[in-house]
Scaffold this motif. Structure first.
Motif, mmCIF file in Angstrom:
data_model
loop_
_atom_site.group_PDB
_atom_site.id
_atom_site.type_symbol
_atom_site.label_atom_id
_atom_site.label_comp_id
_atom_site.label_asym_id
_atom_site.label_seq_id
_atom_site.Cartn_x
_atom_site.Cartn_y
_atom_site.Cartn_z
ATOM 1 N N GLU A 1 0.819 -1.213 0.000
ATOM 2 C CA GLU A 1 0.000 0.000 0.000
ATOM 3 C C GLU A 1 0.858 1.272 0.000
ATOM 4 O O GLU A 1 0.449 2.311 -0.523
ATOM 5 C CB GLU A 1 -0.915 0.002 1.230
ATOM 6 C CG GLU A 1 -1.965 -1.107 1.222
ATOM 7 C CD GLU A 1 -2.823 -1.084 2.476
ATOM 8 O OE1 GLU A 1 -2.566 -0.202 3.335
ATOM 9 O OE2 GLU A 1 -3.739 -1.912 2.584
ATOM 10 N N ALA A 2 2.069 1.165 0.614
ATOM 11 C CA ALA A 2 2.915 2.354 0.750
ATOM 12 C C ALA A 2 3.775 2.625 -0.485
ATOM 13 O O ALA A 2 4.294 3.734 -0.647
ATOM 14 C CB ALA A 2 3.819 2.204 1.972
ATOM 15 N N ILE A 3 3.952 1.626 -1.340
ATOM 16 C CA ILE A 3 4.851 1.778 -2.487
ATOM 17 C C ILE A 3 4.520 3.002 -3.345
ATOM 18 O O ILE A 3 5.420 3.815 -3.642
ATOM 19 C CB ILE A 3 4.866 0.497 -3.342
ATOM 20 C CG1 ILE A 3 5.619 -0.617 -2.602
ATOM 21 C CG2 ILE A 3 5.529 0.756 -4.701
ATOM 22 C CD1 ILE A 3 5.603 -1.952 -3.322
ATOM 23 N N PRO A 4 3.287 3.217 -3.775
ATOM 24 C CA PRO A 4 3.002 4.397 -4.617
ATOM 25 C C PRO A 4 3.322 5.710 -3.910
ATOM 26 O O PRO A 4 3.908 6.612 -4.515
ATOM 27 C CB PRO A 4 1.498 4.259 -4.905
ATOM 28 C CG PRO A 4 1.207 2.816 -4.727
ATOM 29 C CD PRO A 4 2.091 2.360 -3.616
ATOM 30 N N THR A 5 2.937 5.793 -2.617
ATOM 31 C CA THR A 5 3.190 7.032 -1.877
ATOM 32 C C THR A 5 4.679 7.297 -1.744
ATOM 33 O O THR A 5 5.141 8.432 -1.933
ATOM 34 C CB THR A 5 2.554 6.952 -0.475
ATOM 35 O OG1 THR A 5 1.157 6.712 -0.605
ATOM 36 C CG2 THR A 5 2.785 8.247 0.291
ATOM 37 N N ILE A 6 5.451 6.263 -1.408
ATOM 38 C CA ILE A 6 6.898 6.423 -1.237
ATOM 39 C C ILE A 6 7.555 6.815 -2.560
ATOM 40 O O ILE A 6 8.394 7.727 -2.612
ATOM 41 C CB ILE A 6 7.524 5.126 -0.685
ATOM 42 C CG1 ILE A 6 7.023 4.856 0.738
ATOM 43 C CG2 ILE A 6 9.049 5.216 -0.707
ATOM 44 C CD1 ILE A 6 7.492 3.533 1.311
ATOM 45 N N ALA A 7 7.168 6.135 -3.635
ATOM 46 C CA ALA A 7 7.757 6.429 -4.944
ATOM 47 C C ALA A 7 7.449 7.861 -5.380
ATOM 48 O O ALA A 7 8.337 8.581 -5.862
ATOM 49 C CB ALA A 7 7.252 5.436 -5.982
ATOM 50 N N VAL A 8 6.200 8.275 -5.187
ATOM 51 C CA VAL A 8 5.813 9.645 -5.559
ATOM 52 C C VAL A 8 6.545 10.670 -4.691
ATOM 53 O O VAL A 8 6.991 11.721 -5.177
ATOM 54 C CB VAL A 8 4.287 9.819 -5.445
ATOM 55 C CG1 VAL A 8 3.907 11.287 -5.590
ATOM 56 C CG2 VAL A 8 3.575 8.986 -6.507
ATOM 57 N N THR A 9 6.696 10.375 -3.391
ATOM 58 C CA THR A 9 7.403 11.287 -2.485
ATOM 59 C C THR A 9 8.850 11.476 -2.909
ATOM 60 O O THR A 9 9.364 12.595 -2.951
ATOM 61 C CB THR A 9 7.363 10.747 -1.041
ATOM 62 O OG1 THR A 9 6.000 10.606 -0.629
ATOM 63 C CG2 THR A 9 8.092 11.690 -0.094
#
Length: 318
Positions: free
Chosen positions: A63-71
């Motif tokens: 679940e965190a992968i998209p947020t981390i990548a975008v950050t």
């Protein structure tokens, strides 16, 4: 691109094409980093699903992968934009304190990015306790070393002050208030190295430099040549003629003359003292300065020779 703000050298030229190219390269790097982060985290999640890594929850990680990548992508893009604006602002000049601003803003971006990542991963309590212990040990170590290494801390603070102060850069020729003069070879965190005209390198603690008066010869745009001449009281009638001839010779010999005077300065016990003081549109660090100074001295010599010849001719007719 990151290396553009590492060395204190003249930066890119001020053209829209250079700025646009640098910005596009930075955005491309950001996209590349984002893709690699996304790929790496996806790989970790797949491995965790297969081998059940203790400190990683694959469901949370997925679940965190998209947020981390975008950050990460946003942070890298902001860093690229920031660096492009800084390089454009100091176009063609040395970095100076801009390098400190660049590094500080990168630190803030990295710190914020790490905070988002740690928050998204929701690490195991044991890992969280580990980070808390690490911070506690770091804090205690900082207090300890600040007490037992006070001088070192002062030198380091002095080094940061020298960087932000921007009074000089590597390659500049400077003169300190204590009389030391030479070329700045390196500016370290603790000390600065200055190479004098006899090729001797002197290391000076930065805490000492920040308390010294600093004259940066390399950043001066004008130069000065001063020469003191002495005459006996028996030649007092000749002084105005000599000074006028000197001024005439200098004006004819030095095309980059800005302003100056050749005038009587004082009456001493056994002589009359005059001063030749001229300013030129030539940087003192420029090789042209030496040639110009030589021309001034030759002009003074020609004027003195002229008056000497005049005196001899008068004596021969008597």
């Amino acid at each position: 691109m990151a290396n553009d703000l590492v060395k204190d050298e003249p930066t890119m030229d001020d053209s829209s094409e250079s700025t646009r190219s640098l910005l596009l390269y930075g955005i491309a790097d950001s996209i590349d980093d984002t893709a690699w982060v996304y790929f790496f985290l996806t790989l970790v999640a797949a491995i965790d699903t297969q081998f059940d890594i203790h400190y990683v929850d694959s469901d949370i990680l997925k679940e965190a992968i998209p947020t981390i990548a975008v950050t990460v992508g946003i942070a890298r893009t902001l860093s690229s934009i920031k660096r492009t604006l800084l390089l454009q602002r100091i176009s063609g000049k040395k970095l100076g304190r801009t390098r400190i601003y660049d590094q500080f803003t990168d630190f803030i971006l990295t710190f914020c990015t790490c905070g988002v990542i740690l928050s998204e991963l929701q690490l195991d309590d044991n890992v969280g306790m580990g980070f808390q212990s690490l911070f506690a040990i770091s804090g205690a170590s900082a207090v300890f070393f600040s007490l037992v290494s006070k001088d070192l801390a002062e030198h380091i603070v002095g080094g940061l002050a020298v960087q932000v102060w921007d009074a000089f850069s590597v390659g500049d020729t400077i003169t300190l208030g204590n009389g030391l003069s030479g070329k700045v070879v390196s500016i370290g965190l603790v000390e600065t190295e200055i190479e004098s005209s006899n090729d001797v390198i002197t290391k000076i603690p930065n805490s000492k430099i920040v308390n010294e008066r600093v004259s940066n010869i390399s950043r001066a745009t004008k130069s000065q040549v001063v020469q003191t001449l002495r005459f006996s009281y028996g030649d007092i009638k000749l002084v105005p003629k000599v000074l006028a001839d000197i001024q005439e010779e200098i004006e004819a010999s030095c095309p980059k003359l800005d302003h100056g005077t050749a005038q009587l300065k004082s009456y001493e016990a056994d002589h009359i003292q005059t001063e030749v003081n001229y300013h030129f549109d030539i940087p003192p660090s420029n090789q042209e300065y030496g040639s110009n100074r030589e021309q001034v001295l030759l002009a003074i010599g020609r004027a003195m020779k002229r008056i000497t010849s005049h005196l001899r001719s008068q004596q021969s007719t008597m």
